[in-house]
Enzyme design. Structure first.
Site, PDB file in Angstrom:
ATOM      1  N   ARG A 189     -60.186 -75.639 -15.547  1.00 25.97           N
ATOM      2  CA  ARG A 189     -61.039 -74.437 -15.557  1.00 25.97           C
ATOM      3  C   ARG A 189     -60.568 -73.470 -14.485  1.00 25.97           C
ATOM      4  O   ARG A 189     -60.324 -73.858 -13.338  1.00 25.97           O
ATOM      5  CB  ARG A 189     -62.489 -74.829 -15.300  1.00 25.97           C
ATOM      6  CG  ARG A 189     -63.438 -73.643 -15.079  1.00 25.97           C
ATOM      7  CD  ARG A 189     -64.856 -74.132 -14.853  1.00 25.97           C
ATOM      8  NE  ARG A 189     -65.771 -73.051 -14.513  1.00 25.97           N
ATOM      9  CZ  ARG A 189     -66.299 -72.842 -13.308  1.00 25.97           C
ATOM     10  NH1 ARG A 189     -65.994 -73.666 -12.301  1.00 25.97           N
ATOM     11  NH2 ARG A 189     -67.130 -71.843 -13.097  1.00 25.97           N
ATOM     12  N   THR A 216     -71.863 -78.647 -12.744  1.00 21.91           N
ATOM     13  CA  THR A 216     -72.409 -78.248 -11.446  1.00 21.91           C
ATOM     14  C   THR A 216     -72.915 -79.420 -10.598  1.00 21.91           C
ATOM     15  O   THR A 216     -73.805 -80.173 -11.011  1.00 21.91           O
ATOM     16  CB  THR A 216     -73.549 -77.215 -11.575  1.00 21.91           C
ATOM     17  OG1 THR A 216     -73.190 -76.225 -12.540  1.00 21.91           O
ATOM     18  CG2 THR A 216     -73.788 -76.531 -10.243  1.00 21.91           C
ATOM     19  N   ARG A 261     -73.171 -60.420  -6.898  1.00 20.15           N
ATOM     20  CA  ARG A 261     -72.745 -61.197  -5.728  1.00 20.15           C
ATOM     21  C   ARG A 261     -72.840 -60.338  -4.477  1.00 20.15           C
ATOM     22  O   ARG A 261     -72.769 -59.101  -4.533  1.00 20.15           O
ATOM     23  CB  ARG A 261     -71.317 -61.716  -5.905  1.00 20.15           C
ATOM     24  CG  ARG A 261     -71.205 -62.854  -6.908  1.00 20.15           C
ATOM     25  CD  ARG A 261     -69.803 -63.444  -6.971  1.00 20.15           C
ATOM     26  NE  ARG A 261     -69.757 -64.585  -7.879  1.00 20.15           N
ATOM     27  CZ  ARG A 261     -69.977 -65.842  -7.521  1.00 20.15           C
ATOM     28  NH1 ARG A 261     -70.250 -66.125  -6.251  1.00 20.15           N
ATOM     29  NH2 ARG A 261     -69.929 -66.809  -8.398  1.00 20.15           N
ATOM     30  N   LYS A 312     -72.132 -70.377 -21.753  1.00 21.68           N
ATOM     31  CA  LYS A 312     -72.717 -70.991 -20.560  1.00 21.68           C
ATOM     32  C   LYS A 312     -74.228 -70.739 -20.557  1.00 21.68           C
ATOM     33  O   LYS A 312     -74.681 -69.599 -20.590  1.00 21.68           O
ATOM     34  CB  LYS A 312     -72.072 -70.414 -19.308  1.00 21.68           C
ATOM     35  CG  LYS A 312     -70.601 -70.772 -19.169  1.00 21.68           C
ATOM     36  CD  LYS A 312     -69.945 -70.056 -18.002  1.00 21.68           C
ATOM     37  CE  LYS A 312     -70.528 -70.490 -16.674  1.00 21.68           C
ATOM     38  NZ  LYS A 312     -69.822 -69.818 -15.543  1.00 21.68           N
TER      39      LYS A 312
END
Length: 583
Positions: free
Chosen positions: A33, A272, A74, A214
């Site tokens: 990934r 995760t 972010r 996702k």
């Protein structure tokens, strides 16, 4: 090590060289990934080349997954972490600078209202909005802490009116199309419409790349059925999901999504913090080991490592540890019981019905493997949907499909070049691929699923399922007289057939230049080292109407060894091949 559940590894500063990537592959990585939220597009381009170089050198395929940044928010980059104290007042504003009282963001969050919660760095820092003035959002820090560069920002339950595809995504989609990556992961999607929009952008670039949706927003959980239908696969991204939704809801959400994907036959990744403590530690916590084990027991197609392999101190060791946990779970009686209990009902497709039948047929006949001859990977994925308790070997002529199948549960992908255009040729090539992987040995029983029949001219069979005896290819040459023949192999030395039994396969070495003497009708086939189709042995084979392979180096086996020859494809197999009785 053969595992059903696959391992996805995130590459980063700790794993951005070919040597480490090769080490991850040897340890058990199936998918690499590349997280586009960090680093540069050019760095990812070089990483994709490195992964492909490793893939070319390894037996097991390594797929590339480019993870789009998506419409994320972010914090700005800081030289050193900022300390946000409890009770402090801070301002959030779109910008590239950050201080302890004014934090720059990649996008404005002025869609928030007084009383809304702002979570930073996966919820480690929590603040409450006290005012909104133009593009400036003022908030009170309720739970402070250390704020690092480019920390994620979430405002749960608030629509910030962010675009589905950002400028950063556009650059990454250009890279995805140029490098022909195996998967693209779509971040922060809300519904199937987002998947269709991203797919259209890839198609506009001339790329047909499978999308992984996702699930990391509350509205994505609500629309998960549509997302499963629209996407190639799904990722349960528990980091943002645990911020967007109540933390206590995440375990059940995970299990429900995995179950729904399994029923639909759609690959699902559980992601995760699976072995998060191993970013620094050489051993995981007991809770982390249980987390991985439970994901495997749930039936996930793959488990994912993020910071553990991207920035961790022991990236290869982490993969080795995860591999051991998976293997131990899959070797348990509890795992076998769950496989039997969770077989989905047959779907409405012919391939699905045959794939489900292959699962139970292989169990009843004691097959060692299910072999799927699959051009697009569809047949192999259908076989994986029904979770057989034996390996699924997917033989495909397409290298991209071989890599994509590396993500799917229980599939051992193998590239197979088809040497003939008949159904028998496709099956033999697929079975040979299974032998080369070690999933089956010559003489083993296998169940063969073929989803490539419509690709073959003159055949009207859409799909096929059969029980087959695997045979290893001993030698290949040129087909001279078509047909199958099976029997003991005997070399002719002085031309006499006195010591050659009826039904034998005659082996003619290049050193033989005489004539045959004796009863030629006892021969069932001929293997000849001489070149061409006009040799003495070829003339005899045509006169007798028996199958023959020429221009072949005779296998180094003792006289009397059982073999099968395929005169159409020019192949000599070890042992009796089941199709030989149809010659």
């Amino acid at each position: 090590m053969t595992r059903n559940a696959k391992i996805v590894c995130t590459l980063g500063p700790s794993s951005d060289d070919q040597e480490t990537i090769a080490g991850l592959a040897d340890a058990g990585m199936s998918v690499a990934r590349l997280n586009a939220s960090h680093g540069t597009t050019e760095q990812r381009k070089e990483l994709i080349q490195d992964v492909r170089a490793v893939d070319d050198r390894t037996d097991r395929p390594i797929a590339t997954l480019l993870d789009l940044p998506g419409p994320e928010v972010r914090t700005a980059t800081v030289e050193s972490p900022l300390e946000l104290a409890d009770g402090a007042s801070v301002e959030f504003v779109e910008g590239k600078e950050a201080t302890s009282d004014r934090i720059g963001l990649s996008r404005s969050i002025d869609g928030a209202a007084v009383g809304d919660t702002v979570l930073l760095d996966d919820g480690h820092i929590e603040a409450t909005v006290t005012g909104v003035d133009g593009g400036v959002v003022t908030a009170r820090v309720d739970s402070g802490g250390e704020l690092k560069s480019r920390a994620g920002v979430n405002v749960p339950g608030v629509d910030l009116d962010l675009p589905t595809i950002t400028e950063a995504d556009e650059r990454e989609l250009d890279l995805a199309a140029e490098a022909d990556v195996d998967f693209v992961a779509a971040s922060f999607v809300r519904s199937a419409d987002d998947i269709y929009e991203i797919s259209a952008e890839l198609e506009a670039r001339g790329a047909e790349i499978p999308l992984i949706a996702k699930i990391e927003r509350a509205d994505a959980v609500e629309n998960v059925t549509g997302l499963i239908d629209a996407a190639y696969g799904v990722m349960v991204a528990r980091g943002d999901l645990g911020v967007e939704c109540p933390l206590e809801d995440v375990p059940i959400i995970q299990k429900r999504i995995v179950r729904e994907c399994h029923r639909a036959g759609v690959p699902v990744i559980t992601a995760t913090e699976m072995l998060d403590s191993m970013i620094h530690s050489r051993r995981p916590t007991r809770a982390e080991a249980s987390d991985v084990a439970n994901a495997v027991l749930d039936g996930t197609d793959a488990v994912m490592l993020s910071g553990e392999t991207a920035v961790g101190e022991h990236p290869v060791r982490v993969v080795e540890t995860m591999c051991r946990i998976i293997a131990d779970v899959e070797d348990s009686d509890e795992y076998d019981e769950l496989l039997e209990q969770r077989v989905p009902p047959a779907d409405e497709t012919k391939t699905g019905a045959l794939a489900r039948s292959a699962r139970f047929l292989s169990r009843d006949v004691g097959a060692e493997a299910i072999v799927a001859a699959s051009e697009s990977g569809y047949t192999a994925r259908k076989a994986a949907k029904y979770r057989p308790n034996i390996p699924i070997v997917a033989a495909t002529p397409r290298d991209g499909v071989r890599r994509q199948l590396a993500l799917s549960w229980g599939i051992i992908p193998k590239r197979a070049v088809h040497t003939g255009e008949s159904a028998d040729a496709v099956i033999q090539d697929a079975v040979q691929a299974a032998i080369e992987t070690g999933a089956a040995e010559s003489g083993d029983t296998v169940a063969v699923l073929s989803g490539m029949m419509t690709e073959l001219e003159g055949l009207d069979t859409a799909n096929m399922l059969k029980v087959h005896v695997a045979s290893e290819t001993l030698a290949s040459g040129r087909g001279v007289v078509a047909g199958y023949a099976a029997g003991p192999l005997y070399r002719v030395r002085d031309g006499s057939f006195d010591e050659i039994p009826a039904g034998a396969i005659l082996a003619v070495p290049a050193s033989f230049d005489g004539k045959f003497s004796g009863d030629t009708s006892k021969l069932s086939g001929i293997v000849d080292e001489h070149d061409g189709v006009t040799s003495y042995a070829a003339i005899i084979a045509r006169e007798l109407g028996i199958s023959m392979v020429g221009s072949v180096a005779l296998p180094d086996v003792a006289d009397g060894t059982e073999v099968t020859i395929d005169g159409e494809r020019g192949v000599v197999y070890a042992g009796p091949v089941e199709d030989a009785d149809r010659r």
